[in-house]
Motif scaffolding. Structure first.
Motif, PDB file in Angstrom:
ATOM      1  N   LEU A 104      39.248  31.879  40.926  1.00 44.68           N
ATOM      2  CA  LEU A 104      38.606  33.184  41.118  1.00 44.68           C
ATOM      3  C   LEU A 104      38.539  33.960  39.800  1.00 44.68           C
ATOM      4  O   LEU A 104      37.542  34.633  39.519  1.00 44.68           O
ATOM      5  CB  LEU A 104      39.359  34.000  42.178  1.00 44.68           C
ATOM      6  CG  LEU A 104      39.284  33.473  43.611  1.00 44.68           C
ATOM      7  CD1 LEU A 104      40.229  34.266  44.509  1.00 44.68           C
ATOM      8  CD2 LEU A 104      37.855  33.541  44.136  1.00 44.68           C
ATOM      9  N   ALA A 105      39.588  33.858  39.002  1.00 45.34           N
ATOM     10  CA  ALA A 105      39.601  34.539  37.702  1.00 45.34           C
ATOM     11  C   ALA A 105      38.549  33.942  36.765  1.00 45.34           C
ATOM     12  O   ALA A 105      37.799  34.670  36.111  1.00 45.34           O
ATOM     13  CB  ALA A 105      40.995  34.440  37.066  1.00 45.34           C
ATOM     14  N   ARG A 106      38.483  32.613  36.701  1.00 40.12           N
ATOM     15  CA  ARG A 106      37.491  31.942  35.840  1.00 40.12           C
ATOM     16  C   ARG A 106      36.073  32.320  36.221  1.00 40.12           C
ATOM     17  O   ARG A 106      35.219  32.534  35.366  1.00 40.12           O
ATOM     18  CB  ARG A 106      37.640  30.423  35.939  1.00 40.12           C
ATOM     19  CG  ARG A 106      38.596  29.810  34.986  1.00 40.12           C
ATOM     20  CD  ARG A 106      38.447  28.291  34.904  1.00 40.12           C
ATOM     21  NE  ARG A 106      38.463  27.620  36.200  1.00 40.12           N
ATOM     22  CZ  ARG A 106      39.558  27.236  36.846  1.00 40.12           C
ATOM     23  NH1 ARG A 106      40.740  27.455  36.336  1.00 40.12           N
ATOM     24  NH2 ARG A 106      39.472  26.624  38.017  1.00 40.12           N
ATOM     25  N   ARG A 107      35.811  32.389  37.539  1.00 38.24           N
ATOM     26  CA  ARG A 107      34.470  32.710  38.021  1.00 38.24           C
ATOM     27  C   ARG A 107      34.144  34.194  37.895  1.00 38.24           C
ATOM     28  O   ARG A 107      33.001  34.597  38.089  1.00 38.24           O
ATOM     29  CB  ARG A 107      34.324  32.305  39.487  1.00 38.24           C
ATOM     30  CG  ARG A 107      34.327  30.826  39.695  1.00 38.24           C
ATOM     31  CD  ARG A 107      33.956  30.387  41.076  1.00 38.24           C
ATOM     32  NE  ARG A 107      34.267  31.319  42.150  1.00 38.24           N
ATOM     33  CZ  ARG A 107      34.450  30.975  43.414  1.00 38.24           C
ATOM     34  NH1 ARG A 107      34.383  29.710  43.757  1.00 38.24           N
ATOM     35  NH2 ARG A 107      34.708  31.863  44.336  1.00 38.24           N
ATOM     36  N   GLY A 108      35.156  35.025  37.629  1.00 31.86           N
ATOM     37  CA  GLY A 108      34.930  36.460  37.524  1.00 31.86           C
ATOM     38  C   GLY A 108      34.926  37.169  38.863  1.00 31.86           C
ATOM     39  O   GLY A 108      34.484  38.315  38.953  1.00 31.86           O
ATOM     40  N   ASP A 109      35.431  36.511  39.904  1.00 30.74           N
ATOM     41  CA  ASP A 109      35.487  37.127  41.227  1.00 30.74           C
ATOM     42  C   ASP A 109      36.554  38.212  41.312  1.00 30.74           C
ATOM     43  O   ASP A 109      36.484  39.084  42.170  1.00 30.74           O
ATOM     44  CB  ASP A 109      35.731  36.079  42.306  1.00 30.74           C
ATOM     45  CG  ASP A 109      34.535  35.141  42.474  1.00 30.74           C
ATOM     46  OD1 ASP A 109      33.437  35.475  41.998  1.00 30.74           O
ATOM     47  OD2 ASP A 109      34.714  34.067  43.079  1.00 30.74           O
ATOM     48  N   VAL A 110      37.576  38.137  40.460  1.00 30.35           N
ATOM     49  CA  VAL A 110      38.598  39.174  40.338  1.00 30.35           C
ATOM     50  C   VAL A 110      38.740  39.517  38.865  1.00 30.35           C
ATOM     51  O   VAL A 110      38.500  38.679  37.990  1.00 30.35           O
ATOM     52  CB  VAL A 110      39.969  38.728  40.915  1.00 30.35           C
ATOM     53  CG1 VAL A 110      39.906  38.531  42.412  1.00 30.35           C
ATOM     54  CG2 VAL A 110      40.475  37.486  40.239  1.00 30.35           C
ATOM     55  N   THR A 111      39.119  40.748  38.582  1.00 29.33           N
ATOM     56  CA  THR A 111      39.325  41.173  37.198  1.00 29.33           C
ATOM     57  C   THR A 111      40.607  40.537  36.680  1.00 29.33           C
ATOM     58  O   THR A 111      41.658  40.660  37.313  1.00 29.33           O
ATOM     59  CB  THR A 111      39.427  42.707  37.116  1.00 29.33           C
ATOM     60  OG1 THR A 111      38.251  43.266  37.681  1.00 29.33           O
ATOM     61  CG2 THR A 111      39.578  43.169  35.680  1.00 29.33           C
ATOM     62  N   ALA A 112      40.500  39.839  35.550  1.00 32.32           N
ATOM     63  CA  ALA A 112      41.647  39.130  35.004  1.00 32.32           C
ATOM     64  C   ALA A 112      41.483  38.957  33.504  1.00 32.32           C
ATOM     65  O   ALA A 112      40.385  39.081  32.968  1.00 32.32           O
ATOM     66  CB  ALA A 112      41.775  37.755  35.669  1.00 32.32           C
ATOM     67  N   SER A 113      42.589  38.682  32.842  1.00 32.55           N
ATOM     68  CA  SER A 113      42.556  38.372  31.418  1.00 32.55           C
ATOM     69  C   SER A 113      43.555  37.252  31.172  1.00 32.55           C
ATOM     70  O   SER A 113      44.383  36.945  32.022  1.00 32.55           O
ATOM     71  CB  SER A 113      42.912  39.606  30.588  1.00 32.55           C
ATOM     72  OG  SER A 113      44.196  40.078  30.930  1.00 32.55           O
ATOM     73  N   ARG A 114      43.468  36.658  30.002  1.00 32.38           N
ATOM     74  CA  ARG A 114      44.396  35.584  29.647  1.00 32.38           C
ATOM     75  C   ARG A 114      45.468  36.171  28.753  1.00 32.38           C
ATOM     76  O   ARG A 114      45.202  37.019  27.928  1.00 32.38           O
ATOM     77  CB  ARG A 114      43.641  34.456  28.984  1.00 32.38           C
ATOM     78  CG  ARG A 114      42.600  33.904  29.986  1.00 32.38           C
ATOM     79  CD  ARG A 114      42.084  32.608  29.608  1.00 32.38           C
ATOM     80  NE  ARG A 114      43.074  31.577  29.874  1.00 32.38           N
ATOM     81  CZ  ARG A 114      42.786  30.422  30.415  1.00 32.38           C
ATOM     82  NH1 ARG A 114      41.558  30.164  30.784  1.00 32.38           N
ATOM     83  NH2 ARG A 114      43.698  29.517  30.590  1.00 32.38           N
ATOM     84  N   SER A 115      46.691  35.692  28.928  1.00 37.24           N
ATOM     85  CA  SER A 115      47.811  36.273  28.209  1.00 37.24           C
ATOM     86  C   SER A 115      48.787  35.190  27.770  1.00 37.24           C
ATOM     87  O   SER A 115      48.916  34.161  28.428  1.00 37.24           O
ATOM     88  CB  SER A 115      48.519  37.281  29.118  1.00 37.24           C
ATOM     89  OG  SER A 115      49.620  37.843  28.471  1.00 37.24           O
ATOM     90  N   GLY A 116      49.485  35.456  26.688  1.00 38.39           N
ATOM     91  CA  GLY A 116      50.533  34.559  26.224  1.00 38.39           C
ATOM     92  C   GLY A 116      50.003  33.376  25.447  1.00 38.39           C
ATOM     93  O   GLY A 116      48.799  33.165  25.310  1.00 38.39           O
ATOM     94  N   ARG A 117      50.930  32.608  24.917  1.00 37.04           N
ATOM     95  CA  ARG A 117      50.561  31.434  24.120  1.00 37.04           C
ATOM     96  C   ARG A 117      49.799  30.401  24.927  1.00 37.04           C
ATOM     97  O   ARG A 117      48.914  29.729  24.419  1.00 37.04           O
ATOM     98  CB  ARG A 117      51.804  30.759  23.546  1.00 37.04           C
ATOM     99  CG  ARG A 117      52.267  31.342  22.248  1.00 37.04           C
ATOM    100  CD  ARG A 117      53.347  30.501  21.656  1.00 37.04           C
ATOM    101  NE  ARG A 117      54.543  30.678  22.467  1.00 37.04           N
ATOM    102  CZ  ARG A 117      55.619  29.949  22.377  1.00 37.04           C
ATOM    103  NH1 ARG A 117      55.685  28.968  21.521  1.00 37.04           N
ATOM    104  NH2 ARG A 117      56.655  30.179  23.142  1.00 37.04           N
TER     105      ARG A 117
END
Length: 114
Positions: free
Chosen positions: A75-88
């Motif tokens: 869902l995050a990859r598709r943009g269905d929910v607001t998300a960001s990538r974090s950490g190493r």
């Protein structure tokens, strides 16, 4: 999903509150089991954020909703929910309000279908 008066629909609020409480409980359990103490911030008040700024890992969202963390990553990859990538490792961090809105929308669609 804001109303004209700037408030949120009641159906969204009904979903947000339990997710927020469960996220706080989950984090407190993880802090204590990891040996970091009580989760206090030093001056006696708990470390609790508002619902609007709540951030969830995909694992937390999975535990709270009963869906898999892989599904939340999709869902995050598709943009269905607001998300960001974090950490190493670039793990997904989801916006709690977006998760709640997605769950409320899904619940409403299932009610309409029934």
């Amino acid at each position: 999903m804001k109303l004209r008066d700037g408030g949120a629909p009641q159906s969204l609020l009904e979903v947000v509150a339990p997710i927020h409480r469960a996220a706080i409980e989950f984090r407190e359990e993880m802090q204590v089991s990891a040996g970091s103490g009580t989760g206090e911030d030093g001056n006696g008040s708990g470390t609790r954020s508002s619902v609007v700024t709540e951030r969830l890992t995909t694992q937390e969202a999975a535990q709270l909703t009963g869906l898999t963390d892989g599904y939340w990553r999709r869902l995050a990859r598709r943009g269905d929910v607001t998300a960001s990538r974090s950490g190493r490792r670039g793990e997904w961090v989801l916006d709690g309000s977006s998760v709640a809105a997605w769950v409320a929308d899904r619940r409403d669609r299932h009610r309409e279908a029934a």
